[in-house]
Design a protein around this motif. Structure first.
Motif, PDB file in Angstrom:
ATOM      1  N   VAL A 252       6.687  -2.079  -2.743  1.00 23.87           N
ATOM      2  CA  VAL A 252       7.267  -2.623  -1.510  1.00 23.87           C
ATOM      3  C   VAL A 252       7.285  -4.150  -1.625  1.00 23.87           C
ATOM      4  O   VAL A 252       6.352  -4.747  -2.159  1.00 23.87           O
ATOM      5  CB  VAL A 252       6.479  -2.187  -0.260  1.00 23.87           C
ATOM      6  CG1 VAL A 252       6.627  -0.702  -0.035  1.00 23.87           C
ATOM      7  CG2 VAL A 252       5.026  -2.568  -0.378  1.00 23.87           C
ATOM      8  N   PRO A 253       8.336  -4.800  -1.133  1.00 26.18           N
ATOM      9  CA  PRO A 253       8.484  -6.244  -1.312  1.00 26.18           C
ATOM     10  C   PRO A 253       7.626  -7.044  -0.339  1.00 26.18           C
ATOM     11  O   PRO A 253       7.314  -6.592   0.767  1.00 26.18           O
ATOM     12  CB  PRO A 253       9.977  -6.468  -1.033  1.00 26.18           C
ATOM     13  CG  PRO A 253      10.326  -5.402  -0.048  1.00 26.18           C
ATOM     14  CD  PRO A 253       9.505  -4.211  -0.440  1.00 26.18           C
ATOM     15  N   LEU A 275      -0.449  -0.526  -2.599  1.00 29.51           N
ATOM     16  CA  LEU A 275       0.160  -1.016  -1.371  1.00 29.51           C
ATOM     17  C   LEU A 275      -0.527  -2.332  -1.008  1.00 29.51           C
ATOM     18  O   LEU A 275      -1.686  -2.333  -0.621  1.00 29.51           O
ATOM     19  CB  LEU A 275      -0.011  -0.012  -0.225  1.00 29.51           C
ATOM     20  CG  LEU A 275       0.822  -0.335   1.019  1.00 29.51           C
ATOM     21  CD1 LEU A 275       2.299  -0.043   0.777  1.00 29.51           C
ATOM     22  CD2 LEU A 275       0.333   0.458   2.219  1.00 29.51           C
ATOM     23  N   PRO A 276       0.194  -3.435  -1.140  1.00 29.11           N
ATOM     24  CA  PRO A 276      -0.405  -4.744  -0.845  1.00 29.11           C
ATOM     25  C   PRO A 276      -0.923  -4.810   0.589  1.00 29.11           C
ATOM     26  O   PRO A 276      -0.377  -4.191   1.495  1.00 29.11           O
ATOM     27  CB  PRO A 276       0.762  -5.713  -1.056  1.00 29.11           C
ATOM     28  CG  PRO A 276       1.700  -4.998  -1.978  1.00 29.11           C
ATOM     29  CD  PRO A 276       1.581  -3.551  -1.608  1.00 29.11           C
ATOM     30  N   GLN A 277      -1.960  -5.615   0.806  1.00 29.62           N
ATOM     31  CA  GLN A 277      -2.579  -5.691   2.114  1.00 29.62           C
ATOM     32  C   GLN A 277      -1.653  -6.260   3.176  1.00 29.62           C
ATOM     33  O   GLN A 277      -1.831  -5.982   4.361  1.00 29.62           O
ATOM     34  CB  GLN A 277      -3.854  -6.542   2.045  1.00 29.62           C
ATOM     35  CG  GLN A 277      -4.996  -5.837   1.363  1.00 29.62           C
ATOM     36  CD  GLN A 277      -6.321  -6.547   1.604  1.00 29.62           C
ATOM     37  OE1 GLN A 277      -6.374  -7.550   2.302  1.00 29.62           O
ATOM     38  NE2 GLN A 277      -7.386  -6.026   1.027  1.00 29.62           N
ATOM     39  N   PHE A 296      -1.328   6.504  -5.972  1.00 28.10           N
ATOM     40  CA  PHE A 296      -2.433   5.574  -5.795  1.00 28.10           C
ATOM     41  C   PHE A 296      -3.634   5.973  -6.644  1.00 28.10           C
ATOM     42  O   PHE A 296      -3.910   7.159  -6.843  1.00 28.10           O
ATOM     43  CB  PHE A 296      -2.864   5.514  -4.329  1.00 28.10           C
ATOM     44  CG  PHE A 296      -1.809   4.962  -3.414  1.00 28.10           C
ATOM     45  CD1 PHE A 296      -1.300   3.692  -3.594  1.00 28.10           C
ATOM     46  CD2 PHE A 296      -1.321   5.726  -2.362  1.00 28.10           C
ATOM     47  CE1 PHE A 296      -0.329   3.184  -2.752  1.00 28.10           C
ATOM     48  CE2 PHE A 296      -0.356   5.233  -1.515  1.00 28.10           C
ATOM     49  CZ  PHE A 296       0.146   3.952  -1.714  1.00 28.10           C
ATOM     50  N   LYS A 297      -4.365   4.953  -7.096  1.00 28.08           N
ATOM     51  CA  LYS A 297      -5.590   5.200  -7.837  1.00 28.08           C
ATOM     52  C   LYS A 297      -6.765   5.191  -6.863  1.00 28.08           C
ATOM     53  O   LYS A 297      -6.942   4.243  -6.111  1.00 28.08           O
ATOM     54  CB  LYS A 297      -5.787   4.124  -8.896  1.00 28.08           C
ATOM     55  CG  LYS A 297      -4.696   4.117  -9.955  1.00 28.08           C
ATOM     56  CD  LYS A 297      -4.914   3.013 -10.967  1.00 28.08           C
ATOM     57  CE  LYS A 297      -3.806   3.014 -12.020  1.00 28.08           C
ATOM     58  NZ  LYS A 297      -3.982   1.904 -13.001  1.00 28.08           N
ATOM     59  N   SER A 303      -9.286  -1.169  -0.534  1.00 30.78           N
ATOM     60  CA  SER A 303      -8.446  -2.357  -0.426  1.00 30.78           C
ATOM     61  C   SER A 303      -8.067  -2.680   1.003  1.00 30.78           C
ATOM     62  O   SER A 303      -7.499  -3.722   1.277  1.00 30.78           O
ATOM     63  CB  SER A 303      -7.161  -2.174  -1.248  1.00 30.78           C
ATOM     64  OG  SER A 303      -6.354  -1.170  -0.674  1.00 30.78           O
ATOM     65  N   TYR A 304      -8.378  -1.794   1.965  1.00 37.08           N
ATOM     66  CA  TYR A 304      -7.980  -2.005   3.351  1.00 37.08           C
ATOM     67  C   TYR A 304      -9.088  -2.677   4.145  1.00 37.08           C
ATOM     68  O   TYR A 304     -10.256  -2.317   4.028  1.00 37.08           O
ATOM     69  CB  TYR A 304      -7.598  -0.682   4.019  1.00 37.08           C
ATOM     70  CG  TYR A 304      -6.300  -0.155   3.496  1.00 37.08           C
ATOM     71  CD1 TYR A 304      -5.089  -0.552   4.052  1.00 37.08           C
ATOM     72  CD2 TYR A 304      -6.284   0.702   2.406  1.00 37.08           C
ATOM     73  CE1 TYR A 304      -3.896  -0.094   3.556  1.00 37.08           C
ATOM     74  CE2 TYR A 304      -5.079   1.150   1.886  1.00 37.08           C
ATOM     75  CZ  TYR A 304      -3.902   0.752   2.469  1.00 37.08           C
ATOM     76  OH  TYR A 304      -2.722   1.191   1.959  1.00 37.08           O
ATOM     77  N   ASN A 305      -8.692  -3.601   4.928  1.00 38.26           N
ATOM     78  CA  ASN A 305      -9.629  -4.251   5.826  1.00 38.26           C
ATOM     79  C   ASN A 305      -9.765  -3.378   7.073  1.00 38.26           C
ATOM     80  O   ASN A 305      -9.000  -3.504   8.016  1.00 38.26           O
ATOM     81  CB  ASN A 305      -9.104  -5.650   6.196  1.00 38.26           C
ATOM     82  CG  ASN A 305     -10.091  -6.432   7.031  1.00 38.26           C
ATOM     83  OD1 ASN A 305     -10.879  -5.859   7.772  1.00 38.26           O
ATOM     84  ND2 ASN A 305     -10.036  -7.748   6.908  1.00 38.26           N
ATOM     85  N   THR A 306     -10.736  -2.487   7.047  1.00 40.31           N
ATOM     86  CA  THR A 306     -10.840  -1.508   8.133  1.00 40.31           C
ATOM     87  C   THR A 306     -11.212  -2.144   9.462  1.00 40.31           C
ATOM     88  O   THR A 306     -10.882  -1.616  10.519  1.00 40.31           O
ATOM     89  CB  THR A 306     -11.871  -0.422   7.774  1.00 40.31           C
ATOM     90  OG1 THR A 306     -13.108  -1.055   7.459  1.00 40.31           O
ATOM     91  CG2 THR A 306     -11.404   0.391   6.574  1.00 40.31           C
TER      92      THR A 306
END
Length: 329
Positions: A252-253, A275-277, A296-297, A303-306
């Protein structure tokens, strides 16, 4: 049936149409015959030429009155019938003199007409057995929602260039579309709010066409053949819901951060590896994100800021086989 989103903007226009769904355009073919050219047809026709904003002219001819004992009435013509075709040819691009000439120079004329009731269709659903109705779309004066399903448009495409109504919702699904430009006149639909083009063969979107749809809020492009996220979508600042499920998109850009109105994003069943943050952290209105069945690995959970996600009201996202529901009441 009308969706909840459709209902909201249609109510604003006082044009709720759920009870007016039609599955065909009812037309009649009428043959008119006179003994010789000196005999009168016994009809008066009201001629109107509608000029669209880019110069296209749409001609319409409606039976205004009939002589009680005239040939036209005896043959079955009725007042307020709109003439669509004459001797097998559409009159859409004609001038009034063209129609007059045909009636004056022939002793036998075959016309296809539509009633005023069918001209007022607001919600039309056409399937494979009604393909021929596509050529009469231009005559519908109050069309708000158009759905086309299981009609092969791969060769002829779909001509909407003469639609002069305020179309809010367009659905073209399982019609073998290869390119969005096969929908002629799509860029004319300035009031279009919902566009569904699922189950086709689209590989990309035409930038010029999409840029002409400023009111679009809901776009469904699932089950196509897209390998890249269409960059033009990042310029559509009113888009609230976007579905690109079951494509072949691998990334995704960063320009997605411009989609400030986006509330729901569906990217399931693609080939995303990450998926970039910025997708979750820099889209202020995003409330739903689904990403099931990608590449996804380790599901990328870390990687998510929950904390940021949890601070959002009713934020929901899915990754792989793991479901996460974060809400704050």
């Amino acid at each position: 049936m009308v969706s909840a989103n459709s209902r909201s903007y249609l109510d604003e226009k006082s044009c709720y149409f759920e009870s007016h769904l039609k599955f065909q355009i009812t037309t009649s073919e009428i043959s008119l015959t006179r003994k010789n050219k000196r005999s009168t047809w016994g009809l008066n026709i009201s001629n109107i030429i509608a000029k669209l904003y880019d110069g296209l002219e749409i001609y319409s001819a409606t039976v205004q009155s009939l002589d009680e004992k005239g040939i036209a009435k005896k043959c079955g013509l009725k007042e307020r019938h709109q003439i669509l075709e004459v001797n097998g040819e559409s009159i859409r691009g004609w001038q009034s003199e063209d129609l007059k000439k045909v009636f004056e120079s022939n002793t036998s004329v075959t016309v296809v007409v539509i009633t005023v009731e069918d001209r007022s269709i607001t919600d039309l659903f056409l399937m494979a057995n009604r393909e021929h109705d596509l050529r009469y779309l231009w005559a519908l004066r109050k069309l708000v929602k158009l759905s086309i399903c299981n009609i092969d448009l791969s060769e002829k495409g779909l001509d909407l260039s003469a639609i002069t109504t305020t179309l809010y919702e367009l659905i073209v699904t399982n019609c073998s579309l290869k390119c969005i430009t096969q929908i002629q006149g799509l860029g004319r639909l300035k009031s279009l709010k919902r566009l569904i083009l699922t189950h086709n063969s689209l590989e990309t979107l035409d930038t010029r066409t999409m840029a002409k749809l400023p009111e679009l809020t809901d776009l469904q492009l699932g089950y196509n053949k897209m390998k890249q996220f269409p960059i033009v979508l990042t310029k559509m600042d009113r888009l609230e819901e976007l579905s690109l499920i079951h494509n072949q998109i691998s990334s995704v850009p960063e320009d997605m951060v411009q989609m400030r109105s986006l509330e729901k994003l569906h990217l399931d069943n693609n080939v995303l590896t990450e998926l970039p943050q910025y997708v979750t952290l820099q889209l202020p209105q995003l409330r739903a994100l689904t990403l099931e069945n990608n590449k996804f690995k380790d599901h990328q959970d870390s990687s998510y800021n929950t904390d940021t996600l949890a601070s959002r009201r009713k934020f929901f996202y899915k990754i792989g086989v793991t479901d996460h529901s974060l809400a704050q009441n």
